[in-house]
Design a protein around this motif. Structure first.
Motif, PDB file in Angstrom:
ATOM      1  N   THR A 154       8.794  33.897  55.285  1.00 45.51           N
ATOM      2  CA  THR A 154       7.898  33.614  54.161  1.00 45.51           C
ATOM      3  C   THR A 154       7.296  34.877  53.567  1.00 45.51           C
ATOM      4  O   THR A 154       7.344  35.091  52.362  1.00 45.51           O
ATOM      5  N   CYS A 155       6.717  35.737  54.437  1.00 44.51           N
ATOM      6  CA  CYS A 155       6.025  36.923  53.902  1.00 44.51           C
ATOM      7  C   CYS A 155       6.695  38.244  54.274  1.00 44.51           C
ATOM      8  O   CYS A 155       6.323  39.285  53.761  1.00 44.51           O
ATOM      9  N   GLY A 156       7.674  38.210  55.199  1.00 48.46           N
ATOM     10  CA  GLY A 156       8.406  39.420  55.554  1.00 48.46           C
ATOM     11  C   GLY A 156       7.772  40.277  56.637  1.00 48.46           C
ATOM     12  O   GLY A 156       8.333  41.286  57.033  1.00 48.46           O
ATOM     13  N   ARG A 157       6.592  39.904  57.126  1.00 54.48           N
ATOM     14  CA  ARG A 157       5.922  40.697  58.162  1.00 54.48           C
ATOM     15  C   ARG A 157       6.659  40.591  59.489  1.00 54.48           C
ATOM     16  O   ARG A 157       7.295  39.601  59.780  1.00 54.48           O
ATOM     17  N   GLU A 158       6.526  41.613  60.300  1.00 55.59           N
ATOM     18  CA  GLU A 158       7.197  41.642  61.598  1.00 55.59           C
ATOM     19  C   GLU A 158       6.262  41.296  62.753  1.00 55.59           C
ATOM     20  O   GLU A 158       6.699  41.243  63.891  1.00 55.59           O
ATOM     21  N   GLU A 159       4.980  41.047  62.459  1.00 56.52           N
ATOM     22  CA  GLU A 159       4.023  40.698  63.514  1.00 56.52           C
ATOM     23  C   GLU A 159       4.128  39.202  63.798  1.00 56.52           C
ATOM     24  O   GLU A 159       3.632  38.380  63.050  1.00 56.52           O
ATOM     25  N   THR A 188       3.055  30.998  59.255  1.00 55.03           N
ATOM     26  CA  THR A 188       4.283  30.215  59.239  1.00 55.03           C
ATOM     27  C   THR A 188       4.823  30.066  60.656  1.00 55.03           C
ATOM     28  O   THR A 188       4.924  31.039  61.384  1.00 55.03           O
ATOM     29  N   THR A 189       5.157  28.828  61.042  1.00 55.75           N
ATOM     30  CA  THR A 189       5.777  28.581  62.341  1.00 55.75           C
ATOM     31  C   THR A 189       7.267  28.831  62.194  1.00 55.75           C
ATOM     32  O   THR A 189       7.919  28.242  61.341  1.00 55.75           O
ATOM     33  N   LEU A 190       7.791  29.723  63.020  1.00 54.56           N
ATOM     34  CA  LEU A 190       9.195  30.090  62.934  1.00 54.56           C
ATOM     35  C   LEU A 190      10.049  29.110  63.726  1.00 54.56           C
ATOM     36  O   LEU A 190       9.677  28.680  64.816  1.00 54.56           O
ATOM     37  N   GLN A 191      11.193  28.754  63.192  1.00 50.55           N
ATOM     38  CA  GLN A 191      12.101  27.828  63.850  1.00 50.55           C
ATOM     39  C   GLN A 191      12.987  28.534  64.871  1.00 50.55           C
ATOM     40  O   GLN A 191      13.417  27.936  65.833  1.00 50.55           O
ATOM     41  N   THR A 192      13.284  29.783  64.649  1.00 53.24           N
ATOM     42  CA  THR A 192      14.122  30.552  65.559  1.00 53.24           C
ATOM     43  C   THR A 192      13.454  31.900  65.817  1.00 53.24           C
ATOM     44  O   THR A 192      12.521  32.277  65.122  1.00 53.24           O
ATOM     45  N   SER A 193      13.941  32.604  66.792  1.00 54.70           N
ATOM     46  CA  SER A 193      13.401  33.942  67.082  1.00 54.70           C
ATOM     47  C   SER A 193      13.912  34.919  66.027  1.00 54.70           C
ATOM     48  O   SER A 193      14.980  35.506  66.163  1.00 54.70           O
ATOM     49  N   ARG A 203       8.002  23.520  79.492  1.00 51.91           N
ATOM     50  CA  ARG A 203       7.460  24.675  78.778  1.00 51.91           C
ATOM     51  C   ARG A 203       7.908  24.666  77.329  1.00 51.91           C
ATOM     52  O   ARG A 203       9.066  24.437  77.028  1.00 51.91           O
ATOM     53  N   THR A 204       6.973  24.943  76.425  1.00 50.43           N
ATOM     54  CA  THR A 204       7.269  25.013  75.002  1.00 50.43           C
ATOM     55  C   THR A 204       6.840  26.380  74.488  1.00 50.43           C
ATOM     56  O   THR A 204       5.795  26.886  74.877  1.00 50.43           O
ATOM     57  N   THR A 205       7.644  26.958  73.633  1.00 50.59           N
ATOM     58  CA  THR A 205       7.311  28.231  73.009  1.00 50.59           C
ATOM     59  C   THR A 205       7.173  28.023  71.507  1.00 50.59           C
ATOM     60  O   THR A 205       8.044  27.433  70.884  1.00 50.59           O
ATOM     61  N   ILE A 206       6.055  28.487  70.966  1.00 48.67           N
ATOM     62  CA  ILE A 206       5.822  28.417  69.529  1.00 48.67           C
ATOM     63  C   ILE A 206       5.690  29.839  69.026  1.00 48.67           C
ATOM     64  O   ILE A 206       4.929  30.635  69.570  1.00 48.67           O
ATOM     65  N   GLU A 207       6.445  30.158  67.986  1.00 45.23           N
ATOM     66  CA  GLU A 207       6.366  31.483  67.370  1.00 45.23           C
ATOM     67  C   GLU A 207       5.781  31.321  65.977  1.00 45.23           C
ATOM     68  O   GLU A 207       6.226  30.482  65.201  1.00 45.23           O
ATOM     69  N   GLU A 208       4.768  32.138  65.676  1.00 47.16           N
ATOM     70  CA  GLU A 208       4.036  31.998  64.431  1.00 47.16           C
ATOM     71  C   GLU A 208       3.738  33.368  63.839  1.00 47.16           C
ATOM     72  O   GLU A 208       3.391  34.304  64.565  1.00 47.16           O
ATOM     73  N   CYS A 209       3.867  33.486  62.529  1.00 45.70           N
ATOM     74  CA  CYS A 209       3.562  34.737  61.835  1.00 45.70           C
ATOM     75  C   CYS A 209       2.057  34.998  61.902  1.00 45.70           C
ATOM     76  O   CYS A 209       1.257  34.116  61.601  1.00 45.70           O
ATOM     77  N   ARG A 210       1.681  36.199  62.288  1.00 49.85           N
ATOM     78  CA  ARG A 210       0.261  36.549  62.364  1.00 49.85           C
ATOM     79  C   ARG A 210      -0.359  36.736  60.980  1.00 49.85           C
ATOM     80  O   ARG A 210      -1.572  36.621  60.835  1.00 49.85           O
ATOM     81  N   GLN A 211       0.435  37.012  59.975  1.00 47.87           N
ATOM     82  CA  GLN A 211      -0.086  37.231  58.631  1.00 47.87           C
ATOM     83  C   GLN A 211      -0.328  35.924  57.885  1.00 47.87           C
ATOM     84  O   GLN A 211      -1.414  35.665  57.416  1.00 47.87           O
ATOM     85  N   CYS A 212       0.699  35.079  57.774  1.00 53.31           N
ATOM     86  CA  CYS A 212       0.585  33.876  56.928  1.00 53.31           C
ATOM     87  C   CYS A 212       0.551  32.573  57.711  1.00 53.31           C
ATOM     88  O   CYS A 212       0.298  31.521  57.146  1.00 53.31           O
TER      89      CYS A 212
END
Length: 64
Positions: free
Chosen positions: A52-57, A41-46, A30-39
């Motif tokens: 990058t843009c400061g959004r919480e979504e 950006t793929t997040l490296q950590t939770s 299983r792989t989990t990818i976390e990505e900003c809904r606004q810009c």
């Protein structure tokens, strides 16, 4: 006509390259990818917000 290669901006991988590496170089089933809904950006950590843009979504994708 030969295509010119694009320079790697600041030595950073593109978000597509990071996402593909996360999928194909995984250690478990299983792989989990976390990505900003606004810009996108793929997040490296939770993180609670995008660095990058400061959004919480944050979108979370679980791939099996």
């Amino acid at each position: 006509m030969a295509r010119k290669s694009q320079p790697n901006r600041g030595g950073r991988d593109s978000r597509i390259r990071r996402s593909l590496r996360a999928v194909f170089a995984r250690d478990s089933d299983r792989t989990t990818i976390e990505e900003c809904r606004q810009c996108g950006t793929t997040l490296q950590t939770s993180a609670p917000s995008c660095p990058t843009c400061g959004r919480e979504e944050i979108a979370i994708y679980h791939l099996e």
